[in-house]
Design a protein around this motif. Sequence first.
Motif, mmCIF file in Angstrom:
data_model
loop_
_atom_site.group_PDB
_atom_site.id
_atom_site.type_symbol
_atom_site.label_atom_id
_atom_site.label_comp_id
_atom_site.label_asym_id
_atom_site.label_seq_id
_atom_site.Cartn_x
_atom_site.Cartn_y
_atom_site.Cartn_z
ATOM 1 N N HIS A 186 0.838 -1.203 0.000
ATOM 2 C CA HIS A 186 0.000 0.000 0.000
ATOM 3 C C HIS A 186 0.870 1.249 0.000
ATOM 4 O O HIS A 186 0.564 2.234 0.642
ATOM 5 C CB HIS A 186 -0.938 -0.006 1.198
ATOM 6 C CG HIS A 186 -1.903 -1.150 1.189
ATOM 7 N ND1 HIS A 186 -3.043 -1.146 0.440
ATOM 8 C CD2 HIS A 186 -1.866 -2.344 1.813
ATOM 9 C CE1 HIS A 186 -3.692 -2.288 0.615
ATOM 10 N NE2 HIS A 186 -2.995 -3.023 1.431
ATOM 11 N N ALA A 194 0.271 5.524 -0.543
ATOM 12 C CA ALA A 194 -0.267 6.504 0.387
ATOM 13 C C ALA A 194 0.205 7.899 0.008
ATOM 14 O O ALA A 194 1.261 8.090 -0.584
ATOM 15 C CB ALA A 194 0.180 6.182 1.813
ATOM 16 N N PHE A 246 -6.990 -1.391 3.328
ATOM 17 C CA PHE A 246 -6.254 -2.138 4.347
ATOM 18 C C PHE A 246 -7.101 -3.272 4.916
ATOM 19 O O PHE A 246 -6.588 -4.343 5.225
ATOM 20 C CB PHE A 246 -5.853 -1.208 5.508
ATOM 21 C CG PHE A 246 -4.778 -0.221 5.178
ATOM 22 C CD1 PHE A 246 -3.741 -0.541 4.326
ATOM 23 C CD2 PHE A 246 -4.804 1.053 5.742
ATOM 24 C CE1 PHE A 246 -2.749 0.384 4.030
ATOM 25 C CE2 PHE A 246 -3.810 1.979 5.458
ATOM 26 C CZ PHE A 246 -2.780 1.661 4.600
ATOM 27 N N GLU A 248 -5.516 5.908 3.436
ATOM 28 C CA GLU A 248 -5.382 4.767 2.544
ATOM 29 C C GLU A 248 -5.325 5.266 1.099
ATOM 30 O O GLU A 248 -5.822 6.347 0.790
ATOM 31 C CB GLU A 248 -6.543 3.793 2.735
ATOM 32 C CG GLU A 248 -6.679 3.313 4.172
ATOM 33 C CD GLU A 248 -7.623 2.140 4.313
ATOM 34 O OE1 GLU A 248 -7.646 1.293 3.391
ATOM 35 O OE2 GLU A 248 -8.329 2.066 5.329
ATOM 36 N N THR A 301 -13.151 1.112 2.681
ATOM 37 C CA THR A 301 -12.656 1.344 4.031
ATOM 38 C C THR A 301 -13.807 1.797 4.928
ATOM 39 O O THR A 301 -14.953 1.903 4.499
ATOM 40 C CB THR A 301 -11.524 2.394 4.015
ATOM 41 O OG1 THR A 301 -10.915 2.461 5.308
ATOM 42 C CG2 THR A 301 -12.037 3.769 3.612
#
Length: 640
Positions: A4, A7, A350, A556, A599
């Motif tokens: 990830h 960001a 996530f 995120e 999310t």
Amino acid sequence: MVAHSAAASTPLSVPSSSSSRSTIPSTIPNYNVAPPNLTTLPNNSLFDTWRPRAHILPPTGQIGDPCMHYTDPSTGLFHVGWLYNGAGIAGATTADLAMYQDLNPNGSQAIVPGGKNDPVGVFDGSVIPEGIDGLPTLLYTSVSYLPIHWSIPYTRGSETQSLAVTNASSAGRNFTKLPQGPVIPSPPFAANVTAFRDPYVFQSPHLDAILPSGPTNLSTAPWYTVISGGIHNAGPTQFLYRQHDPDFQYWEYLGQWWSEPTNSTWGNGTWAGRWGFNFETGNVFALDAEGYNPSGEIFGTLGTEGSDLPIIPQVTSIHDQLWVAGNVSMTDSDSVTFTPSMAGFLDWGFSSYAASGKVLPSSSQPSTDSGAPDRFISFVWLTGDLYQQAEAFPTDQQNWTGSLLLPRELTVLAIDNVVDNALSREAETSWRVSSTDAASGTVTLRTLGISIARETKSKLFSGSGSTSTERDRTLTSAGVTPFSRSPESKFFVLSARISFPSSARDSALQSGFQILSSDEEHTSIYYQFSNESIVVDRSKTSAASRTTEGIDSATEAGKLRLFDLQKDGEDVLESLDLTIVVDNSILEVYANGRFALSTWVRSWYANSTEIRFVHNGVGEATFENVTVSEGLYDAWPDRK
């Protein structure tokens, strides 16, 4: 986290006011004042605070991996299943992929642990719609010992694969375990596995064609199953088996058809994260541009368990939800091998993990009513507590944890008229060049298409409230601009197209929306050119995150390349087409038919309902077709 790494490099800085409000001690939540530490509130007091309306989740308690989906041949209803409260699999039926009915009262399980094969646990399973005696037959992981984790030595016999059947009178409300031992009683001989679970059953003309002749006593094409896991000190893998007899009692082991080195990546990891130390919930299916096609291109979805560190095992609970496409072939040793050709994230969130889908035939009730062809529909789990790492989360006060995300149709997506340059030709990405037009200097790209199931999307946009449209506008100055009409609730769908000049590619431009906004809170969703990312900045999403440690507020992001396209003889930058679903606390962001990021957005204040345009003042962004449909629908009309 490498997977990830998209960001935000620089947080979007825009004017925002903040007012200080005193907290009034109370056992009843007051959403007009600052929240207390939510773990001090009475049990069940937060049940409705963030509960979604249009998503799949049980009446109470914890939802886990989606699994056990199938279309009932006798009714045409589609069955959706999930692990429930760590004690078996529960489920529901749907005739339209929007409204659901629990199979059992109080959402209780259709199969639970406690048999001779599964004294400790029932893990994920997959259904053969017309299996034993033509009845829906579940192949599931039966568990005898715990704990099981890729980072510790494996106890042999922990996970086996067993069968259970439901009949016409039960109609999926109960799956009866066969009075026998497991049909796959152990991992392959001498394999030091990290795991051996989550069987997924499928049929494959590709495998039928290249494998040596299989059993001759079957009336139809054989079923295959992939079982997910890995090998200690080697890497994650999928174990492939083939049905050997009509009663599904024996399964022929075909080898580790796909393995990757320990914690390695697809390419440099930019577009598809890490393969990790262990595979979970692997699905295998074939697609074309319309949907499911058994002779189409081979795809898979999988969860990967990994570590920040490339080699040394470290329990950091990194879970990436990926997809992969590839080809199958026979090696010199007469074993079948799957070789990836492209890979990406099925969801960049996530907390998004453990996807599992199923073929939804055109003869099913949902498809018959909508006129849809055969499709592959995938469901993703949105864990509500960061895989039980958020120990301070107010679980007792909320009395439910997690949800399944909206059902998704997966297809092969074509991106036409793409300029043939280094951006489109980058190797080991989430797309591939499928054809070239030398005369025009363009290529056609292929990738995985990801979109909300058509029936679900239609229902979302019909809503139960009003629909409003904002006028088109071009933003050049830094700041926020409120919508002329914002939703009155926290249940809505926002759709929009944002266009950028070609000069934006090499700029620091950030532009998008703020949602669930007030003076005290907001969530920013914007495209950022510096690293080709859609960013969800949650740093100011929830006032509760400042008083309760378990309310996550991390930013995120996910990678999405906007390609150079040829249009009317000119090179232009691909527009950003957004669909943003806000279901109280669940946020799902879809873009350009190939991107998803989901999310939690747990706003606290009752007046945090405003939507705003947002721009950081670099370059320009043009907003068109901006529409908000408010209200959503109640997915569970029969629940009290």
